[in-house]
Scaffold this motif. Structure first.
Motif, PDB file in Angstrom:
ATOM      1  N   ALA A  89       0.824  -1.212   0.000  1.00  0.00           N
ATOM      2  CA  ALA A  89       0.000   0.000   0.000  1.00  0.00           C
ATOM      3  C   ALA A  89       0.858   1.261   0.000  1.00  0.00           C
ATOM      4  O   ALA A  89       0.564   2.226  -0.723  1.00  0.00           O
ATOM      5  CB  ALA A  89      -0.936  -0.013   1.211  1.00  0.00           C
ATOM      6  N   LEU A  90       1.923   1.278   0.809  1.00  0.00           N
ATOM      7  CA  LEU A  90       2.765   2.469   0.902  1.00  0.00           C
ATOM      8  C   LEU A  90       3.566   2.704  -0.367  1.00  0.00           C
ATOM      9  O   LEU A  90       3.714   3.847  -0.824  1.00  0.00           O
ATOM     10  CB  LEU A  90       3.711   2.351   2.104  1.00  0.00           C
ATOM     11  N   THR A 170      -9.131  -5.929  -0.116  1.00  0.00           N
ATOM     12  CA  THR A 170     -10.054  -5.296  -1.062  1.00  0.00           C
ATOM     13  C   THR A 170     -10.346  -3.856  -0.665  1.00  0.00           C
ATOM     14  O   THR A 170     -10.308  -2.937  -1.493  1.00  0.00           O
ATOM     15  CB  THR A 170     -11.364  -6.100  -1.124  1.00  0.00           C
ATOM     16  N   GLU A 171     -10.635  -3.651   0.620  1.00  0.00           N
ATOM     17  CA  GLU A 171     -11.069  -2.330   1.076  1.00  0.00           C
ATOM     18  C   GLU A 171      -9.976  -1.283   0.975  1.00  0.00           C
ATOM     19  O   GLU A 171     -10.257  -0.116   0.672  1.00  0.00           O
ATOM     20  CB  GLU A 171     -11.585  -2.440   2.513  1.00  0.00           C
ATOM     21  N   VAL A 172      -8.727  -1.666   1.228  1.00  0.00           N
ATOM     22  CA  VAL A 172      -7.671  -0.653   1.146  1.00  0.00           C
ATOM     23  C   VAL A 172      -7.480  -0.191  -0.294  1.00  0.00           C
ATOM     24  O   VAL A 172      -7.225   0.995  -0.551  1.00  0.00           O
ATOM     25  CB  VAL A 172      -6.352  -1.156   1.767  1.00  0.00           C
ATOM     26  N   MET A 173      -7.634  -1.097  -1.257  1.00  0.00           N
ATOM     27  CA  MET A 173      -7.514  -0.698  -2.667  1.00  0.00           C
ATOM     28  C   MET A 173      -8.707   0.183  -3.071  1.00  0.00           C
ATOM     29  O   MET A 173      -8.541   1.193  -3.768  1.00  0.00           O
ATOM     30  CB  MET A 173      -7.458  -1.933  -3.566  1.00  0.00           C
ATOM     31  N   ALA A 174      -9.894  -0.197  -2.619  1.00  0.00           N
ATOM     32  CA  ALA A 174     -11.076   0.614  -2.915  1.00  0.00           C
ATOM     33  C   ALA A 174     -10.962   1.987  -2.271  1.00  0.00           C
ATOM     34  O   ALA A 174     -11.302   3.016  -2.889  1.00  0.00           O
ATOM     35  CB  ALA A 174     -12.335  -0.104  -2.424  1.00  0.00           C
ATOM     36  N   SER A 201      -8.240   3.840   5.776  1.00  0.00           N
ATOM     37  CA  SER A 201      -7.467   3.837   7.007  1.00  0.00           C
ATOM     38  C   SER A 201      -8.143   3.089   8.156  1.00  0.00           C
ATOM     39  O   SER A 201      -7.569   2.167   8.710  1.00  0.00           O
ATOM     40  CB  SER A 201      -7.170   5.280   7.436  1.00  0.00           C
ATOM     41  N   ALA A 202      -9.364   3.471   8.513  1.00  0.00           N
ATOM     42  CA  ALA A 202      -9.973   2.933   9.737  1.00  0.00           C
ATOM     43  C   ALA A 202     -10.180   1.419   9.667  1.00  0.00           C
ATOM     44  O   ALA A 202      -9.788   0.684  10.582  1.00  0.00           O
ATOM     45  CB  ALA A 202     -11.298   3.637  10.018  1.00  0.00           C
ATOM     46  N   LYS A 203     -10.795   0.958   8.589  1.00  0.00           N
ATOM     47  CA  LYS A 203     -11.047  -0.471   8.462  1.00  0.00           C
ATOM     48  C   LYS A 203      -9.730  -1.225   8.270  1.00  0.00           C
ATOM     49  O   LYS A 203      -9.502  -2.283   8.863  1.00  0.00           O
ATOM     50  CB  LYS A 203     -11.995  -0.741   7.296  1.00  0.00           C
TER      51      LYS A 203
END
Length: 356
Positions: A89-90, A170-174, A201-203
């Motif tokens: 992600a970074l 999935t959620e971080v990409m979305a 971030s939160a999830k």
């Protein structure tokens, strides 16, 4: 809430670091069999995973303990796999944001562009750096899956953890895509910023790692609502603190140049609050300067003064305090094993009280 002699992150870090070193070391040998040219790429990965706060593995581990899990070595491997997802992600985030630095060091794409320049290769060094970084991020995503699956936990536990593990990826990409969209269309509302924050971030930082720990311990159904009530507000507070530091933080502490978030034009809550609360003339100039990569120190200081003077900084601090209170309230649940409750309380402090 805090303890002077115990840190839940420091408790987890040595085992997580050891698992990462061992896993990447094994993979390094197999990758170098493909070609010695890959060594600088692996060195860039070592630099990336060598730092970091290890918050996601910590939330995963204490989520496990809060679900009644014991000190099982295999859980450290599963938790450590989240650091490879974080590296992915970074690395990608820095390419998207065209960032120069990460944790006080050259961002991965800058590091690999410098390799191109030193080597005297033909073509565009910057394009080579970006392309190489994207591939390394993809490799980290693949290895995250491999490391999770290789952890010495029962097959049934790993299968139970698949849903939160997969949803987290999935959620971080979305969330990253939503962030791109909001920056592109110049969304200036608090609601838009909070939606990005929830998924990017939160999830990703708090809720899903906790869910993963609970699922690995066989208690996802019972603990997921409790961990959501704790994790979402804490994750938002964590990102709000990060956004404040992105504007007011000491570069020695943040590893980023002062005001970098303003140069990148990030549509954060603190920016939305500033545009909402500042006078019309100041808001217009602030909006015009936001996202200008050539912002000098004087312009950054003026924007900071508008953020503070408008009341936006105080509003963000009030939001952080409110979310922290909500997270602390969730820890009163009887579903959480007593041995983990104080550690989860300490994690609230670790995630939200970083210095300006």
């Amino acid at each position: 809430m805090t303890s002077s002699h115990f840190s839940p992150v420091s408790f987890v870090r040595p085992a997580v670091d050891a698992e990462l070193t061992a896993f990447v070391g094994r993979r390094r040998a197999s990758i170098l069999e493909i070609g010695a040219e890959l060594e600088p790429v692996l060195d860039a990965l070592d630099a990336m995973i060598g730092g970091g706060k290890r918050l996601r593995p910590a939330f995963c581990y204490w989520g496990w303990r809060g679900a009644g899990g014991g000190d099982e070595p295999g859980v450290y491997t599963a938790a450590a796999s989240l650091e490879l997802l974080q590296a992915c992600a970074l690395i990608h985030d820095d390419v998207i944001d065209n960032s120069d630095t990460r944790r006080g060091l050259p961002a991965t794409h800058r590091r690999l562009a410098a390799l191109h320049e030193r080597s005297g290769w033909s073509g565009d060094a910057a394009a080579f750096g970006r392309g190489s970084a994207i591939l390394l991020g993809d490799l980290c995503l693949s290895w995250c899956e491999d490391m999770y699956q290789s952890s010495a936990l029962p097959a049934g536990s790993l299968a139970a953890g698949r849903e939160p593990f997969d949803m987290m990826r999935t959620e971080v990409m979305a969330g990253q895509y939503l962030d791109l969209v909001e920056q592109t269309r110049g969304a200036d509302t608090v609601e838009a910023a909070l939606r990005v924050m929830r998924f990017k971030s939160a999830k990703y930082t708090v809720e899903r790692p906790l869910h993963l720990g609970a699922a690995l311990a066989g208690r996802h159904a019972g603990l997921a609502p409790v961990y959501t009530a704790y994790g979402i507000p804490l994750g938002i507070a964590f990102q709000l603190r990060d956004d404040v530091l992105g504007v007011f933080g000491d570069p020695e502490e943040t590893g980023k140049p002062a005001g970098d978030d303003l140069r990148e034009g990030k549509r954060t809550v603190i920016v939305a609050e500033t545009l909402r609360m500042a006078g019309a003339a100041d808001a217009e100039r602030f909006r015009r300067l936001l996202g200008d990569p050539g912002l000098d120190a004087e312009a950054v200081e003026w924007m900071r003064s508008v953020i503070s003077g408008s009341g936006a900084l105080d509003a963000c601090e009030e939001r952080i305090a409110g979310y922290v209170a909500d997270a602390a309230k969730a820890l009163e649940s009887d579903e959480i094993a007593d041995g983990a409750r104080s550690a989860l309380a300490d994690l609230i402090v670790a995630a939200t009280t970083r210095r300006h």
